[in-house]
Enzyme design. Structure first.
Site, mmCIF file in Angstrom:
data_model
loop_
_atom_site.group_PDB
_atom_site.id
_atom_site.type_symbol
_atom_site.label_atom_id
_atom_site.label_comp_id
_atom_site.label_asym_id
_atom_site.label_seq_id
_atom_site.Cartn_x
_atom_site.Cartn_y
_atom_site.Cartn_z
ATOM 1 N N GLU A 146 54.375 27.767 16.651
ATOM 2 C CA GLU A 146 54.391 26.451 16.024
ATOM 3 C C GLU A 146 55.539 26.319 15.037
ATOM 4 O OE1 GLU A 146 49.701 25.225 16.000
ATOM 5 O OE2 GLU A 146 50.362 26.619 14.478
ATOM 6 N N CYS A 170 59.815 24.121 8.880
ATOM 7 C CA CYS A 170 59.181 25.429 8.688
ATOM 8 C C CYS A 170 59.104 26.077 10.070
ATOM 9 C CB CYS A 170 57.791 25.211 8.092
ATOM 10 S SG CYS A 170 56.870 26.721 7.880
ATOM 11 N N CYS A 212 51.120 37.538 13.744
ATOM 12 C CA CYS A 212 51.673 38.324 12.635
ATOM 13 C C CYS A 212 50.873 39.605 12.486
ATOM 14 C CB CYS A 212 51.613 37.515 11.332
ATOM 15 S SG CYS A 212 52.370 38.398 9.938
ATOM 16 N N CYS A 262 47.088 39.587 6.377
ATOM 17 C CA CYS A 262 46.602 39.019 5.112
ATOM 18 C C CYS A 262 45.283 38.283 5.402
ATOM 19 C CB CYS A 262 47.628 38.059 4.515
ATOM 20 S SG CYS A 262 49.249 38.829 4.310
ATOM 21 N N CYS A 274 44.763 34.300 5.755
ATOM 22 C CA CYS A 274 45.738 33.550 6.552
ATOM 23 C C CYS A 274 45.307 33.479 8.015
ATOM 24 C CB CYS A 274 47.091 34.250 6.436
ATOM 25 S SG CYS A 274 48.284 33.727 7.666
ATOM 26 N N GLY A 280 54.386 34.582 11.300
ATOM 27 C CA GLY A 280 55.107 35.850 11.319
ATOM 28 C C GLY A 280 55.732 36.243 9.998
ATOM 29 N N GLU A 281 56.087 37.530 9.924
ATOM 30 C CA GLU A 281 56.794 38.087 8.772
ATOM 31 C C GLU A 281 58.255 38.248 9.216
ATOM 32 O OE1 GLU A 281 56.773 39.184 5.469
ATOM 33 O OE2 GLU A 281 58.775 39.845 6.035
ATOM 34 N N CYS A 303 50.627 25.882 4.879
ATOM 35 C CA CYS A 303 50.862 27.311 4.736
ATOM 36 C C CYS A 303 49.590 28.113 5.040
ATOM 37 C CB CYS A 303 51.302 27.557 3.312
ATOM 38 S SG CYS A 303 52.109 29.097 3.108
HETATM 39 S S1 SF4 Z 1 51.867 34.916 8.371
HETATM 40 FE FE1 SF4 Z 1 52.324 35.499 6.217
HETATM 41 S S2 SF4 Z 1 50.366 35.261 5.107
HETATM 42 FE FE2 SF4 Z 1 49.897 35.266 7.307
HETATM 43 S S3 SF4 Z 1 49.350 37.426 7.787
HETATM 44 FE FE3 SF4 Z 1 51.552 37.150 8.204
HETATM 45 S S4 SF4 Z 1 52.574 37.753 6.316
HETATM 46 FE FE4 SF4 Z 1 50.414 37.408 5.787
#
Ligand code: SF4
Length: 373
Positions: free
Chosen positions: A107, A120, A127, A131, A134, A187-188, A366
């Site tokens: 997305e 964004c 990911c 976390c 999230c 994602g990171e 977010c």
């Molecule tokens: S997208 Fe960002 S907040 Fe969500 S699990 Fe991954 S690092 Fe963590």
């Protein structure tokens, strides 16, 4: 302390075939010559893709049909197909769900403001950082996105803005310009380091080598992969760094941001300082404020003290009221608690504001991106 099984580089299975946007200008010329075409065809292709924002080879009519077919097949495979787009905020926020060539879903979210338009983007499908608050993190990492898959999200949004397909400040769709990019989607980014850095270069090189967005208008957001932050600083780019800290103490951060078990707060802030020193840019600290979890006055005071010690004035805190995710027990802090938190951080000598959250009702805010078909 537990060593977490962090997945930094997903298997290559599922990566798309090579695309023009994966390559530097020199590599594009080489690739075109290797296909038996004249080097200037690389410039023509780049002009269509990066300056005219078209990914449809049929529209590249200045290239002879036979060459076009060959070049399209080898250098412009279809990357992302729009599955659906959802609008909210009067049409000025749009979340687009994309399907990649292998069925992977991702997305991106376009937000138009009176003075700018921000996209964004996702750097991975899913990911691996886990976390717990999230939505993206709950599904785990599916795979890294290729450089071109990252760049193509930007190209599409730039075309939407240029073609006036999104309402302007007065509610009528007028042409505009995509001005800002934030790597805050799925994602990171620093866990897909090489492809993300290449994508930043492609997004920021002047057209027709790239999409011509200013480096200073690009933000790379990370949960704090300290060595990768230092490596990014050494790239000597002017992009803004945003660090999702979410709490100043290791005890809670080990839970909220599990990668903290590997790189604790002090190490993350030292790396952020290095980034600020090398780039000369203020670092953004992201702080999702969660009711009764990380919103206590003492945490605000500790946050201000640590940031002052490590970053001096080279820092700004963005407080983000936590966005609800399905089935989560966690919730945003009440407004009076939020106001007091922000007041204390400011009183501690660190600039702190609440970030305007867009797109909640379409799960585009977010921590809400989950790419459900
Ligand atoms: S997208 Fe960002 S907040 Fe969500 S699990 Fe991954 S690092 Fe963590």
């Amino acid at each position: 302390m537990t060593a977490l099984p962090l997945v930094f580089d997903a298997p290559r299975r599922g990566m798309p075939p090579r695309h023009l946007a994966d390559l530097t200008a020199a590599e594009r010329a080489e690739a075109v010559v290797a296909l038996g075409e004249k080097p200037f065809r690389a410039k023509q292709l780049s002009h269509h893709y990066f300056a005219r924002l078209t990914a449809d080879p049929e529209r590249m009519t200045d290239i002879p049909a036979a060459s076009r077919a060959r070049l399209a097949q080898e250098l412009m495979p279809p990357l992302l197909t729009e599955v659906r787009a959802l609008d909210c905020d009067g049409g000025s926020t749009r979340k687009t769900l994309w399907r990649a060539h292998d069925g992977t879903l991702l997305e991106s979210v376009l937000m138009r403001y009176p003075d700018r338009a921000t996209l964004c983007i996702s750097s991975q499908a899913g990911c691996g950082m886990a976390c717990p608050f999230c939505a993206t993190g709950q599904g785990g990492l599916e795979r890294n996105l290729s450089t071109a898959e990252i760049v193509d999200q930007v190209r599409s949004a730039a075309a939407v803005m240029r073609d006036g397909l999104m309402p302007g400040p007065d509610g009528t769709p007028t042409p505009g310009r995509l001005s800002n990019i934030v790597f805050m989607g799925m994602g990171e980014p620093l866990a897909n380091y090489r492809r993300v850095v290449a994508a930043v270069r492609r997004i920021t090189e002047p057209a027709p080598e790239g999409l011509g967005i200013a480096q200073r208008s690009v933000t790379v957001s990370t949960v704090g992969l300290a060595p990768a932050i230092r490596r990014l600083a050494d790239e000597r780019m002017q992009v803004r760094l945003a660090v999702s800290l979410h709490t100043p103490d290791d005890e809670l951060r080990d839970t909220l941001v599990p990668v903290n078990n590997r790189w604790p707060v002090a190490e993350v802030l030292a790396a952020a300082r290095y980034y600020a020193d090398v780039s000369g840019r203020r670092v953004s600290i992201e702080y999702a404020l969660i009711r009764d979890m990380n919103d206590q006055p003492w945490r605000a005071d500790l946050l201000a003290r640590l940031l002052r010690e490590h970053l001096g004035h080279l820092v700004h805190v963005n407080v983000i009221p936590l966005n609800p995710t399905p089935g989560s027990k966690w919730d945003a802090s009440p407004k009076p608690v939020e106001r007091e938190f922000v007041r204390r951080v400011n009183a501690g000598g660190v600039a702190c504001t609440v970030r305007d959250t867009r797109g909640q009702e379409i799960a585009a805010a977010c921590g809400q991106l989950a790419a459900e078909a």
